[in-house]
Design an enzyme around this catalytic site. Structure first.
Site, PDB file in Angstrom:
ATOM      1  N   GLY A  96      -6.587   7.538   2.429  1.00  0.00           N
ATOM      2  CA  GLY A  96      -5.628   8.604   2.630  1.00  0.00           C
ATOM      3  C   GLY A  96      -4.904   8.508   3.954  1.00  0.00           C
ATOM      4  N   SER A 107      -2.353  13.420  -7.769  1.00  0.00           N
ATOM      5  CA  SER A 107      -1.634  12.169  -7.504  1.00  0.00           C
ATOM      6  C   SER A 107      -1.616  11.196  -8.674  1.00  0.00           C
ATOM      7  CB  SER A 107      -2.260  11.465  -6.290  1.00  0.00           C
ATOM      8  OG  SER A 107      -3.614  11.138  -6.546  1.00  0.00           O
ATOM      9  N   LEU A 113     -12.580   2.352  -8.056  1.00  0.00           N
ATOM     10  CA  LEU A 113     -12.233   1.226  -7.189  1.00  0.00           C
ATOM     11  C   LEU A 113     -12.757  -0.110  -7.702  1.00  0.00           C
ATOM     12  CD1 LEU A 113     -12.532   2.681  -3.570  1.00  0.00           C
ATOM     13  CD2 LEU A 113     -10.549   2.602  -5.090  1.00  0.00           C
ATOM     14  N   ALA A 158       1.431  18.755  -3.156  1.00  0.00           N
ATOM     15  CA  ALA A 158       0.801  19.602  -2.144  1.00  0.00           C
ATOM     16  C   ALA A 158      -0.607  19.998  -2.573  1.00  0.00           C
ATOM     17  CB  ALA A 158       1.649  20.841  -1.899  1.00  0.00           C
ATOM     18  N   GLU A 211     -13.862 -31.094  -6.109  1.00  0.00           N
ATOM     19  CA  GLU A 211     -13.895 -32.554  -6.155  1.00  0.00           C
ATOM     20  C   GLU A 211     -14.970 -33.056  -7.119  1.00  0.00           C
ATOM     21  OE1 GLU A 211     -13.056 -31.475  -1.765  1.00  0.00           O
ATOM     22  OE2 GLU A 211     -13.945 -30.559  -3.559  1.00  0.00           O
ATOM     23  N   GLU A 230      -7.946   1.308   0.436  1.00  0.00           N
ATOM     24  CA  GLU A 230      -7.254   2.268  -0.433  1.00  0.00           C
ATOM     25  C   GLU A 230      -7.693   3.641   0.043  1.00  0.00           C
ATOM     26  OE1 GLU A 230      -6.801   1.682  -4.594  1.00  0.00           O
ATOM     27  OE2 GLU A 230      -7.433  -0.426  -4.514  1.00  0.00           O
ATOM     28  N   ALA A 245       1.064  12.375  -2.824  1.00  0.00           N
ATOM     29  CA  ALA A 245       0.465  13.340  -3.742  1.00  0.00           C
ATOM     30  C   ALA A 245       1.245  14.640  -3.661  1.00  0.00           C
ATOM     31  CB  ALA A 245      -1.005  13.584  -3.391  1.00  0.00           C
ATOM     32  N   ARG A 264      -6.929  -5.959  -6.145  1.00  0.00           N
ATOM     33  CA  ARG A 264      -8.347  -5.650  -5.988  1.00  0.00           C
ATOM     34  C   ARG A 264      -9.215  -6.849  -6.359  1.00  0.00           C
ATOM     35  NH1 ARG A 264      -9.127   0.262  -8.958  1.00  0.00           N
ATOM     36  NH2 ARG A 264      -8.057   1.555  -7.381  1.00  0.00           N
TER      37      ARG A 264
END
Length: 375
Positions: free
Chosen positions: A302, A176, A212, A172, A60, A300, A170, A192
């Site tokens: 596992g 990933s 990150l 084995a 404002e 984020e 991912a 993010r």
């Protein structure tokens, strides 16, 4: 106080512009809400403004400055009720009164208990006509975390996951990068950037050493980097981390007094209570997040941490990116949920949005039920 219904098309256009301006603060106003304002004189916009950073002038005030003397007798359209209390800046209700504004139209009342209608009451007491409710849903959608924190004393919690067509996060081996394409990764950086904090678990830190940070093209708005937080119950955090680089707050949440290694440079160490298994108690984590005045928090992490989040019903919104690739049945899954034995134990998620992002599919879901273990 009147409520505008049905909407006047011209007034709706002015409010839509105020909401559009508010979006410019999407990445920088935390912990404050994103707010926009336009000043209209005889059907013409004569001033515009939006809240750019916490501690700086509100929307404002910026719009009134832009309008100057043209605010006399004008109407102000603002995406959130003007504040009526002294914080880091003076109350916007007083600035509007002193400007000579004749009428104020707010999209929604401020859910902050310090305001909660008092801003509009003060305006009316000074002879200014007020209306509230125009494009309310659109205005509220701009500040879901702020509204939730003010109403329910907890931030909005999201969890982001990326998976293959066969539900794997991912290979084995743990490899990933990258499951999703460039367009989807850019979309994650936008997610993010709008978050107050990004949280990951120590398993992800040890496996991937992620940054990150929110990284957007140069033409995008200025970003206040979200806090980066590691959940590390046993204090295994390495002394050197990519997350420690660059601006922004960094925190390790742990259950022990000192880490096993040297404290990573730039990190705060916060000790929180444990659960029965000796891990960080998620209730305590959520309480701590509320005390930090975080509006939107992004996990984020596992499969183990996501399984615990799902089991506890902590996540308000799951954001899952699905890539048209196959990683094989030995790949890693989304959730570690060893207690699920029967169909009646399953979790139900509600799909609220889906769209294609580049070659990938983005699913937005809400949890439909809490964990009920089989007997």
């Amino acid at each position: 106080m009147s409520v505008i219904e049905p909407f006047n098309p011209l007034e709706a256009r002015f409010m839509a512009r105020a909401i559009e301006l508010a979006q410019r603060g999407l990445y920088s106003t935390d912990p404050n809400p994103r707010v926009g304002c336009v000043i209209v004189q005889e059907g013409v916009i004569v001033g515009e403004g939006w809240h750019q950073r916490a501690g700086e002038a509100h929307a404002e005030v910026m719009a009134l400055k832009d309008a100057g003397t043209r605010s006399q007798g004008a109407t102000a359209y603002v995406s959130l009720e003007p504040c009526s209390h002294h914080g880091k800046t003076p109350p916007c209700s007083r600035a509007l009164i002193e400007s000579g504004i004749r009428r104020v139209v707010a999209a929604m009342e401020d859910p902050n208990p310090k305001v909660a209608g008092s801003g509009l009451l003060e305006l009316r007491a000074s002879g200014i006509e007020t209306s509230c409710g125009l494009l309310k849903a659109s205005a509220e959608a701009l500040n879901p975390g702020f509204c939730q924190r003010m109403r329910h004393q907890r931030p909005l919690i999201r969890s982001k996951l990326a998976m293959s067509l066969d539900g794997r996060t991912a290979m084995a081996s743990g490899e990933s990068r990258w499951i999703t394409g460039e367009a989807a990764r850019l979309d994650v950086h936008r997610l993010r950037a709008r978050s107050s904090a990004i949280i990951t678990g120590i398993g992800t830190v040890l496996a991937d050493d992620p940054e990150l940070t929110a990284r957007l093209p140069d033409q995008q708005a200025v970003i206040e980097q979200p806090a980066r937080i590691i959940l590390d119950s046993k204090g295994r955090c390495p002394s050197s981390l990519k997350m420690g680089q660059g601006p922004g707050r960094k925190v390790v949440l742990t259950t022990i007094n000192t880490l096993k290694n040297e404290t990573p440079e730039g990190f705060e160490i916060v000790r929180l209570p444990t659960d029965q298994g000796g891990r960080l108690r998620l209730e305590a984590v959520m309480e701590w997040l509320q005390l930090q005045e975080f509006n939107e928090v992004l996990f984020e992490a596992g499969a183990t941490l996501n399984g615990n989040l799902l089991r506890g019903g902590w996540v308000d919104e799951w954001r899952i990116y699905m890539a048209p690739i196959i990683l094989g049945d030995q790949g890693r899954g989304l959730f570690h949920l060893p207690h699920l034995q029967r169909m009646e134990d399953r979790f139900t998620l509600s799909l609220i949005d889906y769209r294609q992002i580049g070659q990938d599919l983005r699913l937005t879901l809400k949890a439909g039920n809490r964990f009920t273990p089989s007997s």
